[in-house]
Motif scaffolding. Structure first.
Motif, PDB file in Angstrom:
ATOM      1  N   ARG A  20       1.022  -1.180  -0.097  1.00  0.00           N
ATOM      2  CA  ARG A  20      -0.219  -0.109   0.126  1.00  0.00           C
ATOM      3  C   ARG A  20       1.020   1.273   0.154  1.00  0.00           C
ATOM      4  N   GLN A  21       0.304   2.283  -0.505  1.00  0.00           N
ATOM      5  CA  GLN A  21       1.092   3.569  -0.687  1.00  0.00           C
ATOM      6  C   GLN A  21       1.317   4.073   0.757  1.00  0.00           C
ATOM      7  N   CYS A  22       2.392   4.770   1.121  1.00  0.00           N
ATOM      8  CA  CYS A  22       2.751   5.287   2.445  1.00  0.00           C
ATOM      9  C   CYS A  22       1.858   6.540   2.449  1.00  0.00           C
ATOM     10  N   GLY A  23       1.475   6.529   3.612  1.00  0.00           N
ATOM     11  CA  GLY A  23       0.576   7.693   4.231  1.00  0.00           C
ATOM     12  C   GLY A  23      -1.062   7.455   3.864  1.00  0.00           C
ATOM     13  N   THR A  24      -1.237   6.566   3.193  1.00  0.00           N
ATOM     14  CA  THR A  24      -2.684   6.232   3.001  1.00  0.00           C
ATOM     15  C   THR A  24      -3.469   6.229   4.375  1.00  0.00           C
ATOM     16  N   ALA A  25      -2.864   5.514   5.162  1.00  0.00           N
ATOM     17  CA  ALA A  25      -3.864   5.535   6.533  1.00  0.00           C
ATOM     18  C   ALA A  25      -3.489   6.706   7.352  1.00  0.00           C
ATOM     19  N   ARG A  27      -3.266   9.869   6.195  1.00  0.00           N
ATOM     20  CA  ARG A  27      -3.958  11.000   5.578  1.00  0.00           C
ATOM     21  C   ARG A  27      -5.283  10.800   6.473  1.00  0.00           C
ATOM     22  N   ALA A  28      -5.999   9.499   6.576  1.00  0.00           N
ATOM     23  CA  ALA A  28      -7.129   9.340   7.356  1.00  0.00           C
ATOM     24  C   ALA A  28      -7.106   9.435   8.731  1.00  0.00           C
ATOM     25  N   ASN A  29      -5.880   9.821   9.376  1.00  0.00           N
ATOM     26  CA  ASN A  29      -5.519   9.789  10.768  1.00  0.00           C
ATOM     27  C   ASN A  29      -4.931  11.293  11.107  1.00  0.00           C
ATOM     28  N   GLY A  30      -4.724  12.086  10.265  1.00  0.00           N
ATOM     29  CA  GLY A  30      -4.262  13.282  10.687  1.00  0.00           C
ATOM     30  C   GLY A  30      -2.602  13.182  10.376  1.00  0.00           C
ATOM     31  N   TRP A  31      -2.467  12.265   9.508  1.00  0.00           N
ATOM     32  CA  TRP A  31      -0.754  11.819   9.143  1.00  0.00           C
ATOM     33  C   TRP A  31      -0.197  11.435  10.253  1.00  0.00           C
ATOM     34  N   ARG A  32      -0.927  10.617  11.246  1.00  0.00           N
ATOM     35  CA  ARG A  32      -0.263   9.868  12.388  1.00  0.00           C
ATOM     36  C   ARG A  32      -0.739   8.460  12.456  1.00  0.00           C
ATOM     37  N   ILE A  33       0.086   7.688  12.758  1.00  0.00           N
ATOM     38  CA  ILE A  33      -0.314   6.363  12.943  1.00  0.00           C
ATOM     39  C   ILE A  33       0.342   5.900  14.313  1.00  0.00           C
ATOM     40  N   GLU A  34      -0.610   5.790  15.400  1.00  0.00           N
ATOM     41  CA  GLU A  34      -0.472   5.378  16.613  1.00  0.00           C
ATOM     42  C   GLU A  34       0.368   4.210  16.939  1.00  0.00           C
ATOM     43  N   PRO A  35       1.472   4.198  17.773  1.00  0.00           N
ATOM     44  CA  PRO A  35       2.162   3.110  18.049  1.00  0.00           C
ATOM     45  C   PRO A  35       1.422   1.881  18.299  1.00  0.00           C
ATOM     46  N   HIS A  36       1.937   0.566  17.530  1.00  0.00           N
ATOM     47  CA  HIS A  36       1.004  -0.571  17.594  1.00  0.00           C
ATOM     48  C   HIS A  36       2.022  -1.781  17.159  1.00  0.00           C
ATOM     49  N   ASN A  74       6.510  -7.916  15.529  1.00  0.00           N
ATOM     50  CA  ASN A  74       5.988  -7.921  17.070  1.00  0.00           C
ATOM     51  C   ASN A  74       6.829  -6.694  17.542  1.00  0.00           C
ATOM     52  N   THR A  75       7.144  -5.641  16.859  1.00  0.00           N
ATOM     53  CA  THR A  75       8.123  -4.472  17.321  1.00  0.00           C
ATOM     54  C   THR A  75       6.699  -3.272  17.141  1.00  0.00           C
ATOM     55  N   VAL A  76       6.894  -2.722  18.373  1.00  0.00           N
ATOM     56  CA  VAL A  76       5.862  -1.679  18.638  1.00  0.00           C
ATOM     57  C   VAL A  76       6.451  -0.367  17.779  1.00  0.00           C
ATOM     58  N   TYR A  81       3.554  11.173   9.340  1.00  0.00           N
ATOM     59  CA  TYR A  81       4.073  11.495   8.231  1.00  0.00           C
ATOM     60  C   TYR A  81       4.049  12.930   8.096  1.00  0.00           C
ATOM     61  N   GLY A  82       4.880  13.645   7.133  1.00  0.00           N
ATOM     62  CA  GLY A  82       4.703  14.859   6.762  1.00  0.00           C
ATOM     63  C   GLY A  82       3.717  14.732   5.568  1.00  0.00           C
TER      64      GLY A  82
END
Length: 108
Positions: A20-25, A27-36, A74-76, A81-82
């Motif tokens: 998948r394209q970088c930033g796809t998720a 963009r939907a989350n304010g350019w942030r992917i929470e730690p998981h 299994n790495t948090v 993203y800019g």
């Protein structure tokens, strides 16, 4: 970004999810992917444009293009993203990673 031959998806037996394209998720989350974390797969992030921050456990590290970011199984991890970020995320199943690096099949 158009897909190039060198970034096309490997056989389905190796990919848990499509490339998948970088930033796809992001963009939907304010350019942030929470730690998981992902207990069943690792990821390789190809950063073609832009910059951001990658969180690994409690470490926050900047990245900018061009870069390749590796997320072990299994790495948090998380990303900020800019707005101009561009690239691809390759998600690879753990058994395939094991086979690729050791040349043997997973016992599990």
């Amino acid at each position: 970004m158009p897909k190039s031959a060198s970034l096309s998806a490997p056989p389905a037996r190796c990919c848990s999810r499509p490339v998948r394209q970088c930033g796809t998720a992001g963009r939907a989350n304010g350019w942030r992917i929470e730690p998981h974390s992902h207990p069943q797969f690792g990821q390789i992030v190809f950063v073609r444009g832009g910059a951001g921050l990658m969180t690994v456990a409690t470490d926050r590290r900047p990245f900018s293009s061009p870069s390749v970011l590796i997320v072990p199984v299994n790495t948090v991890h998380g990303f900020e993203y800019g707005m101009d970020s561009d690239g691809w995320v390759l998600t690879v199943a753990e058994p395939c990673l094991r086979t690729c690096w050791t040349g043997s099949k997973s016992s599990g």
